[in-house]
Scaffold this motif. Sequence first.
Motif, PDB file in Angstrom:
ATOM      1  N   THR A 189      18.494 -24.167  23.985  1.00 47.26           N
ATOM      2  CA  THR A 189      18.160 -23.817  25.358  1.00 47.26           C
ATOM      3  C   THR A 189      18.979 -22.622  25.825  1.00 47.26           C
ATOM      4  OG1 THR A 189      17.811 -26.171  25.683  1.00 47.26           O
ATOM      5  CG2 THR A 189      17.805 -24.804  27.661  1.00 47.26           C
ATOM      6  N   ASP A 190      20.261 -22.599  25.416  1.00 53.36           N
ATOM      7  CA  ASP A 190      21.149 -21.506  25.812  1.00 53.36           C
ATOM      8  C   ASP A 190      21.935 -21.060  24.578  1.00 53.36           C
ATOM      9  OD1 ASP A 190      23.179 -19.871  26.653  1.00 53.36           O
ATOM     10  OD2 ASP A 190      23.727 -21.107  28.386  1.00 53.36           O
ATOM     11  N   SER A 237      12.660 -16.415  27.900  1.00 49.04           N
ATOM     12  CA  SER A 237      13.229 -17.494  28.721  1.00 49.04           C
ATOM     13  C   SER A 237      14.669 -17.179  29.097  1.00 49.04           C
ATOM     14  CB  SER A 237      13.155 -18.828  27.980  1.00 49.04           C
ATOM     15  OG  SER A 237      14.087 -18.866  26.920  1.00 49.04           O
ATOM     16  N   GLU A 238      15.158 -16.010  28.680  1.00 55.01           N
ATOM     17  CA  GLU A 238      16.540 -15.685  29.027  1.00 55.01           C
ATOM     18  C   GLU A 238      16.598 -14.859  30.295  1.00 55.01           C
ATOM     19  OE1 GLU A 238      20.569 -14.040  26.850  1.00 55.01           O
ATOM     20  OE2 GLU A 238      18.725 -14.109  25.778  1.00 55.01           O
ATOM     21  N   TRP A 265      15.658 -14.727  20.317  1.00 56.37           N
ATOM     22  CA  TRP A 265      17.051 -14.379  20.085  1.00 56.37           C
ATOM     23  C   TRP A 265      17.536 -15.311  18.998  1.00 56.37           C
ATOM     24  CZ3 TRP A 265      18.713 -10.010  21.807  1.00 56.37           C
ATOM     25  CH2 TRP A 265      18.291  -9.502  23.041  1.00 56.37           C
ATOM     26  N   GLN A 306      16.237 -18.921  20.371  1.00 55.60           N
ATOM     27  CA  GLN A 306      15.869 -19.128  21.764  1.00 55.60           C
ATOM     28  C   GLN A 306      14.758 -18.137  22.109  1.00 55.60           C
ATOM     29  OE1 GLN A 306      19.063 -18.465  24.559  1.00 55.60           O
ATOM     30  NE2 GLN A 306      17.745 -18.744  26.323  1.00 55.60           N
ATOM     31  N   HIS A 361      23.864 -18.586  23.922  1.00 55.58           N
ATOM     32  CA  HIS A 361      25.257 -18.156  24.090  1.00 55.58           C
ATOM     33  C   HIS A 361      26.206 -19.350  24.117  1.00 55.58           C
ATOM     34  CE1 HIS A 361      24.388 -13.894  24.759  1.00 55.58           C
ATOM     35  NE2 HIS A 361      23.318 -14.315  25.421  1.00 55.58           N
ATOM     36  N   SER A 362      25.868 -20.363  24.906  1.00 55.19           N
ATOM     37  CA  SER A 362      26.768 -21.514  24.996  1.00 55.19           C
ATOM     38  C   SER A 362      26.767 -22.303  23.691  1.00 55.19           C
ATOM     39  CB  SER A 362      26.417 -22.401  26.193  1.00 55.19           C
ATOM     40  OG  SER A 362      25.199 -23.046  25.974  1.00 55.19           O
ATOM     41  N   GLU A 363      25.625 -22.344  22.995  1.00 58.64           N
ATOM     42  CA  GLU A 363      25.568 -23.040  21.709  1.00 58.64           C
ATOM     43  C   GLU A 363      26.415 -22.302  20.667  1.00 58.64           C
ATOM     44  OE1 GLU A 363      24.227 -25.953  21.807  1.00 58.64           O
ATOM     45  OE2 GLU A 363      24.428 -26.412  19.683  1.00 58.64           O
TER      46      GLU A 363
END
Length: 135
Positions: free
Chosen positions: A83-84, A134-135, A112, A130, A86-88
Amino acid sequence: MNNVEHIGIAVKSLAVAKPLFEKLLNTSCYKTERVESEGVETAFFKTGETKIELLESANESGVISKFIERKGEGIHHIAFSVTDIHSEMERLKSEGFKLLNETPKKGADNKWVCFLHPKDTQGVLIELCQERDSE
Ligand code: ZN
């Protein structure tokens, strides 16, 4: 991480593998795409919730031709939808996994992507992906 978004399969020839997978999966390839940054030609198939990505090397020295030299044709990577991204990526880094790219890169199929070093993941190349819009 969410569902398995796709499974990447290294093939010597898309001209051979594409009709074979169309027959096998009983569906048409919905997209072919050249990813310059990775030196690959790709072909995508939808199989229910997930996808199959065939990968052919666009040149002799590309990652896919090296992979096939070492291991032969076959499963190249497993891609998980996130879903995210960067955080993953931060989470996995803090868990000690080595990322093959420090920032998300543009992958095939409008994604991405980030790859993890297979040495840390039991020899399996893992891709995070991702949806780009959706970003
Ligand atoms: Zn992939």
